[in-house]
Design a protein around this motif. Structure first.
Motif, PDB file in Angstrom:
ATOM      1  N   GLN A   1      41.256  46.778  39.860  1.00 37.12           N
ATOM      2  CA  GLN A   1      42.054  47.850  39.871  1.00 37.12           C
ATOM      3  C   GLN A   1      43.551  47.707  39.592  1.00 37.12           C
ATOM      4  OE1 GLN A   1      40.356  51.348  40.707  1.00 37.12           O
ATOM      5  NE2 GLN A   1      39.019  49.886  39.750  1.00 37.12           N
ATOM      6  N   TRP A   2      43.730  46.926  38.737  1.00 34.92           N
ATOM      7  CA  TRP A   2      45.150  46.646  38.300  1.00 34.92           C
ATOM      8  C   TRP A   2      46.097  46.093  39.050  1.00 34.92           C
ATOM      9  CZ3 TRP A   2      42.651  51.132  36.855  1.00 34.92           C
ATOM     10  CH2 TRP A   2      41.776  51.245  35.629  1.00 34.92           C
ATOM     11  N   CYS A   3      45.373  45.370  40.311  1.00 38.81           N
ATOM     12  CA  CYS A   3      46.199  44.575  41.196  1.00 38.81           C
ATOM     13  C   CYS A   3      47.431  43.913  40.709  1.00 38.81           C
ATOM     14  CB  CYS A   3      45.375  43.732  42.090  1.00 38.81           C
ATOM     15  SG  CYS A   3      46.235  42.800  43.307  1.00 38.81           S
ATOM     16  N   SER A   4      48.411  43.926  41.291  1.00 33.82           N
ATOM     17  CA  SER A   4      49.700  43.045  40.800  1.00 33.82           C
ATOM     18  C   SER A   4      49.662  41.658  41.075  1.00 33.82           C
ATOM     19  CB  SER A   4      51.110  43.483  41.411  1.00 33.82           C
ATOM     20  OG  SER A   4      51.322  44.823  41.189  1.00 33.82           O
TER      21      SER A   4
ATOM     22  N   GLY B   1      33.612  33.303  33.916  1.00 31.15           N
ATOM     23  CA  GLY B   1      34.507  32.312  33.243  1.00 31.15           C
ATOM     24  C   GLY B   1      35.278  31.430  34.300  1.00 31.15           C
ATOM     25  N   GLY B   2      34.901  31.130  35.332  1.00 36.57           N
ATOM     26  CA  GLY B   2      35.092  30.358  36.073  1.00 36.57           C
ATOM     27  C   GLY B   2      35.812  30.555  37.671  1.00 36.57           C
ATOM     28  N   VAL B   3      36.660  31.617  37.415  1.00 37.61           N
ATOM     29  CA  VAL B   3      37.285  32.289  38.615  1.00 37.61           C
ATOM     30  C   VAL B   3      36.940  33.709  38.679  1.00 37.61           C
ATOM     31  CG1 VAL B   3      39.216  30.759  38.961  1.00 37.61           C
ATOM     32  CG2 VAL B   3      39.161  32.823  37.311  1.00 37.61           C
ATOM     33  N   VAL B   4      36.901  34.147  40.305  1.00 33.50           N
ATOM     34  CA  VAL B   4      36.806  35.486  40.463  1.00 33.50           C
ATOM     35  C   VAL B   4      37.977  36.251  41.050  1.00 33.50           C
ATOM     36  CG1 VAL B   4      35.502  37.015  42.132  1.00 33.50           C
ATOM     37  CG2 VAL B   4      34.199  35.320  41.053  1.00 33.50           C
ATOM     38  N   ARG B   5      38.285  37.192  40.447  1.00 32.91           N
ATOM     39  CA  ARG B   5      39.497  37.843  40.912  1.00 32.91           C
ATOM     40  C   ARG B   5      39.221  38.826  42.108  1.00 32.91           C
ATOM     41  NH1 ARG B   5      41.033  36.881  35.767  1.00 32.91           N
ATOM     42  NH2 ARG B   5      42.685  35.388  35.625  1.00 32.91           N
ATOM     43  N   VAL B   6      39.931  38.874  43.157  1.00 35.29           N
ATOM     44  CA  VAL B   6      39.596  40.069  44.264  1.00 35.29           C
ATOM     45  C   VAL B   6      41.226  40.716  44.270  1.00 35.29           C
ATOM     46  CG1 VAL B   6      37.595  39.221  45.157  1.00 35.29           C
ATOM     47  CG2 VAL B   6      39.851  38.757  46.105  1.00 35.29           C
ATOM     48  N   PRO B   7      41.202  41.881  44.490  1.00 37.74           N
ATOM     49  CA  PRO B   7      42.613  42.660  44.751  1.00 37.74           C
ATOM     50  C   PRO B   7      43.280  42.112  45.992  1.00 37.74           C
ATOM     51  CG  PRO B   7      40.619  44.093  44.482  1.00 37.74           C
ATOM     52  CD  PRO B   7      39.997  42.821  44.472  1.00 37.74           C
ATOM     53  N   CYS B   8      44.561  41.817  45.715  1.00 39.10           N
ATOM     54  CA  CYS B   8      45.522  41.382  47.025  1.00 39.10           C
ATOM     55  C   CYS B   8      45.287  42.100  48.272  1.00 39.10           C
ATOM     56  CB  CYS B   8      46.754  41.067  46.711  1.00 39.10           C
ATOM     57  SG  CYS B   8      47.550  42.579  46.536  1.00 39.10           S
ATOM     58  N   GLY B   9      44.836  43.553  48.141  1.00 41.05           N
ATOM     59  CA  GLY B   9      44.869  44.433  49.277  1.00 41.05           C
ATOM     60  C   GLY B   9      46.046  44.701  50.117  1.00 41.05           C
TER      61      GLY B   9
ATOM     62  N   ALA C   1      49.204  49.227  43.107  1.00 44.47           N
ATOM     63  CA  ALA C   1      47.937  49.420  42.803  1.00 44.47           C
ATOM     64  C   ALA C   1      47.171  49.346  44.330  1.00 44.47           C
ATOM     65  CB  ALA C   1      47.211  48.639  41.897  1.00 44.47           C
ATOM     66  N   CYS C   2      47.169  48.107  45.019  1.00 41.74           N
ATOM     67  CA  CYS C   2      46.522  48.144  46.284  1.00 41.74           C
ATOM     68  C   CYS C   2      47.075  49.292  47.644  1.00 41.74           C
ATOM     69  CB  CYS C   2      46.481  46.727  46.718  1.00 41.74           C
ATOM     70  SG  CYS C   2      45.460  45.462  45.513  1.00 41.74           S
TER      71      CYS C   2
ATOM     72  N   SER D   1      51.073  34.866  34.700  1.00 44.10           N
ATOM     73  CA  SER D   1      52.293  35.237  33.842  1.00 44.10           C
ATOM     74  C   SER D   1      53.058  36.662  34.117  1.00 44.10           C
ATOM     75  CB  SER D   1      51.976  34.990  32.191  1.00 44.10           C
ATOM     76  OG  SER D   1      51.597  36.451  31.639  1.00 44.10           O
ATOM     77  N   GLN D   2      54.244  36.684  33.998  1.00 35.73           N
ATOM     78  CA  GLN D   2      54.872  37.900  34.506  1.00 35.73           C
ATOM     79  C   GLN D   2      54.186  38.973  33.202  1.00 35.73           C
ATOM     80  OE1 GLN D   2      56.696  38.267  36.997  1.00 35.73           O
ATOM     81  NE2 GLN D   2      57.700  40.255  36.272  1.00 35.73           N
ATOM     82  N   GLY D   3      54.154  38.582  32.236  1.00 31.57           N
ATOM     83  CA  GLY D   3      53.920  39.746  31.258  1.00 31.57           C
ATOM     84  C   GLY D   3      52.626  40.418  31.611  1.00 31.57           C
ATOM     85  N   ASP D   4      51.579  39.410  31.945  1.00 29.47           N
ATOM     86  CA  ASP D   4      50.256  40.215  32.283  1.00 29.47           C
ATOM     87  C   ASP D   4      50.494  40.899  33.765  1.00 29.47           C
ATOM     88  OD1 ASP D   4      48.822  38.807  30.318  1.00 29.47           O
ATOM     89  OD2 ASP D   4      48.089  37.384  31.555  1.00 29.47           O
ATOM     90  N   LYS D   5      51.268  40.573  34.538  1.00 25.86           N
ATOM     91  CA  LYS D   5      51.626  41.310  35.684  1.00 25.86           C
ATOM     92  C   LYS D   5      52.040  42.711  35.339  1.00 25.86           C
ATOM     93  CE  LYS D   5      54.449  41.843  39.762  1.00 25.86           C
ATOM     94  NZ  LYS D   5      54.845  43.086  39.489  1.00 25.86           N
ATOM     95  N   GLU D   6      52.882  42.751  34.535  1.00 20.43           N
ATOM     96  CA  GLU D   6      53.785  43.836  34.319  1.00 20.43           C
ATOM     97  C   GLU D   6      52.749  44.741  33.330  1.00 20.43           C
ATOM     98  OE1 GLU D   6      57.524  43.299  32.498  1.00 20.43           O
ATOM     99  OE2 GLU D   6      58.089  42.196  34.120  1.00 20.43           O
ATOM    100  N   LEU D   7      51.771  44.140  32.721  1.00 23.79           N
ATOM    101  CA  LEU D   7      50.888  44.923  31.988  1.00 23.79           C
ATOM    102  C   LEU D   7      49.945  45.466  32.856  1.00 23.79           C
ATOM    103  CD1 LEU D   7      50.386  45.168  29.030  1.00 23.79           C
ATOM    104  CD2 LEU D   7      48.765  43.113  29.082  1.00 23.79           C
ATOM    105  N   ALA D   8      49.431  44.862  34.057  1.00 22.38           N
ATOM    106  CA  ALA D   8      48.621  45.403  35.041  1.00 22.38           C
ATOM    107  C   ALA D   8      49.214  46.389  35.709  1.00 22.38           C
ATOM    108  CB  ALA D   8      48.054  44.241  35.919  1.00 22.38           C
ATOM    109  N   ASP D   9      50.606  46.338  35.998  1.00 23.07           N
ATOM    110  CA  ASP D   9      51.462  47.475  36.659  1.00 23.07           C
ATOM    111  C   ASP D   9      51.513  48.604  35.835  1.00 23.07           C
ATOM    112  OD1 ASP D   9      51.703  46.032  38.661  1.00 23.07           O
ATOM    113  OD2 ASP D   9      53.802  45.312  38.287  1.00 23.07           O
ATOM    114  N   ALA D  10      51.862  48.573  34.484  1.00 25.49           N
ATOM    115  CA  ALA D  10      51.734  49.614  33.418  1.00 25.49           C
ATOM    116  C   ALA D  10      50.281  50.341  33.484  1.00 25.49           C
ATOM    117  CB  ALA D  10      52.115  48.968  32.301  1.00 25.49           C
ATOM    118  N   ALA D  11      49.212  49.482  33.479  1.00 22.09           N
ATOM    119  CA  ALA D  11      47.792  49.945  33.484  1.00 22.09           C
ATOM    120  C   ALA D  11      47.693  50.813  34.555  1.00 22.09           C
ATOM    121  CB  ALA D  11      46.854  49.039  33.113  1.00 22.09           C
TER     122      ALA D  11
END
Ligand SMILES: [Zn+2]
Ligand SMILES: [Zn+2]
Ligand SMILES: [Zn+2]
Length: 483
Positions: A43-46, A74-82, A91-92, A454-464
């Motif tokens: 859910q586009w968690c930062s 792909g090796g890792v699972v991502r979960v929202p920081c909550g 997002a959270c 990366s900061q770019g990916d984080k900002e991308l997630a925030d924008a989305a």
């Protein structure tokens, strides 16, 4: 209009430079769609948490075993920081605010398996404040901060007046007029004991009700029950306020008829708050014992008086608040940080230091002292309570809302796999059902890291995330227009 659940294209021109670069390099490398799927799943968690491992679950009805491993994805699972705080993860914090809103709203109006008759019961909105620990700068509804004609000064020679007009963004707001006069120790000790003050308030209210109705505390349960939802909100001065919705039910659960009306309930809440106190032991040999109370500026207003025509005091109060607004305010308060801007104000830093200092003093004096733990809560300025709490039968729980969301994701994925539309019959009841038929047989996960890398990916997630919100609002407006 695109179909529900489909995001409109991401507007690349509105992105930050770092986000745009990240998006372009992912598109070039062909990893864009994998990344955006991963981002959507959290859910586009930062700052998603990355985990490695596996779990085995069994469906207790069908007996089907299901194995899930991070190596499958792909090796890792991502979960929202909550994270609850808007300045940490927008997002959270939105998910948390939405759940808190639902939790509060269903206790006001019913729904999500809470009977709608709760809307007929007496309801009081109480705001409990911290007392004063010295004069502080404040936003006075656009007026001057602390205008005084005389030039009275404190023992340190500082003026006890301030003629400025502060706004919310002003760092000075909430800070003492004199840092040396301000009682930092008492402020932190009060905050440390604030959850206990609230707990005693609920006990005092039950006693006040029993006294009014002429029964014992045990006898009260056969006539009425008190239910509440409460959120803690950080004020500019770094101390929490409690905002509580207090509902009176009859003995037969949420929404059963109550034995008295909302105006009497408000009066009894005030009586309870006024009488409640905590005797706080000294931090060390050099400290003093304190009697802690709520501030004198507490407020208890009738939101609803109860069933029309039922009771003598059932006249509509001129102070009546709108139920939906109240739920919205409370949900927003619960996501506030110690400082609205996210950057700690200088006087908040001072409180953090006080927490650490008191914790060290306590440890030197008595290693078993509870004040020892103050250091652990320094970032919260000594507040160790939860930001939203409720009594058991107020409404639906956060846990059940979260479980419903997980179930929904599972059902949606299953229906997509099967290429069939989601079965909407009794969907809400199925999602909120008590009996989770999935049992975890074994589970082993290790923490790999947090964040996007990366900061770019984080900002991308925030924008989305921001885009998804705009889109949800757009759909909501369209749905309302269509009605
Ligand atoms: Zn997050
Ligand atoms: Zn001022
Ligand atoms: Zn002073």
């Amino acid at each position: 209009m695109p179909g529900a659940g489909v995001l409109p294209d991401l507007d690349l021109t509105a992105l930050t430079d770092a986000a745009q670069e990240a998006a372009e390099s992912r598109i070039r490398a062909g990893s864009w769609s994998a990344w955006s799927d991963a981002a959507q799943r959290v859910q586009w968690c930062s700052h998603p948490v990355r985990l490695r491992g596996s779990s085995v679950t069994v469906d207790t009805v069908t007996g089907a075993l299901d194995t899930f491993s991070s190596s499958q994805v792909g090796g890792v699972v991502r979960v929202p920081c909550g994270n609850r705080r808007a300045d940490r993860c927008s997002a959270c914090s939105r998910v948390y605010a939405r759940d808190t809103f639902e939790l509060i709203r269903t206790g006001l109006l019913g729904g999500k398996q809470v009977p709608e008759s709760v809307a007929d019961n007496p309801l009081v909105f109480a705001t409990l404040t911290a007392p004063s620990f010295g004069h502080v700068h404040g936003v006075r509804n656009g007026g001057r901060c602390r205008p005084r004609q005389d030039a009275e000064t404190c023992p340190h020679g500082r003026l006890l007046s301030c003629h400025k007009v502060h706004d919310d963004a002003d760092d000075q707001v909430g800070s003492p007029l004199c840092w040396e006069c301000y009682d930092w120790t008492s402020a932190v000790v009060w905050q440390w004991h604030a959850p206990e003050l609230w707990r005693r308030t609920t006990i005092a209210l039950r006693r006040a009700l029993a006294g009014y109705l002429g029964v014992t505390s045990t006898g009260l349960r056969k006539i009425a029950t008190v239910q509440y939802a409460k959120v803690a909100e950080f004020q500019a001065r770094g101390l929490v306020h409690f905002h509580a919705l207090i509902r009176l039910d009859g003995p037969d659960g949420p929404g059963s008829p109550a034995p008295l009306g909302g105006l009497t309930l408000a009066r009894l809440v005030k009586q309870a708050v006024r009488g409640v106190q905590v005797e706080a032991s000294p931090v060390d040999g050099a400290d003093v014992p304190r009697v802690l109370r709520f501030g004198v500026q507490f407020d208890a207003r009738t939101v609803r008086t109860g069933r029309p025509g039922g009771f003598l005091d059932d006249v509509r109060s001129s102070d009546e608040l709108h139920a939906g607004q109240v739920a919205g305010y409370l949900a927003k308060y619960a996501t506030k940080s110690t400082s609205e801007s996210g950057v700690p104000r200088p006087h908040h830093r001072r409180m953090e230091h006080e927490c650490i200092d008191l914790s060290q003093r306590a440890m030197t004096c008595d290693p078993d002292s509870s004040y020892f733990l103050l250091g652990k809560w320094a970032r919260m300025l000594g507040f160790r309570g939860h930001f939203s709490t409720k009594s058991r039968a107020y409404s639906v729980t956060l846990g059940r809302l979260r479980a419903a969301r997980r179930r929904f994701a599972r059902l949606k994925a299953e229906s997509e796999r099967a290429g069939e539309p989601l079965d909407l019959a009794d969907l809400e009841a199925r999602l909120l059902a008590d009996d989770d038929t999935t049992l975890v047989v074994s589970s082993s996960w290790e923490f790999v890291g947090s964040g996007w890398g990366s900061q770019g990916d984080k900002e991308l997630a925030d924008a989305a995330a921001a885009r998804a919100r705009e889109y949800a609002q757009f759909v909501a407006t369209r749905v309302n227009e269509d009605r």
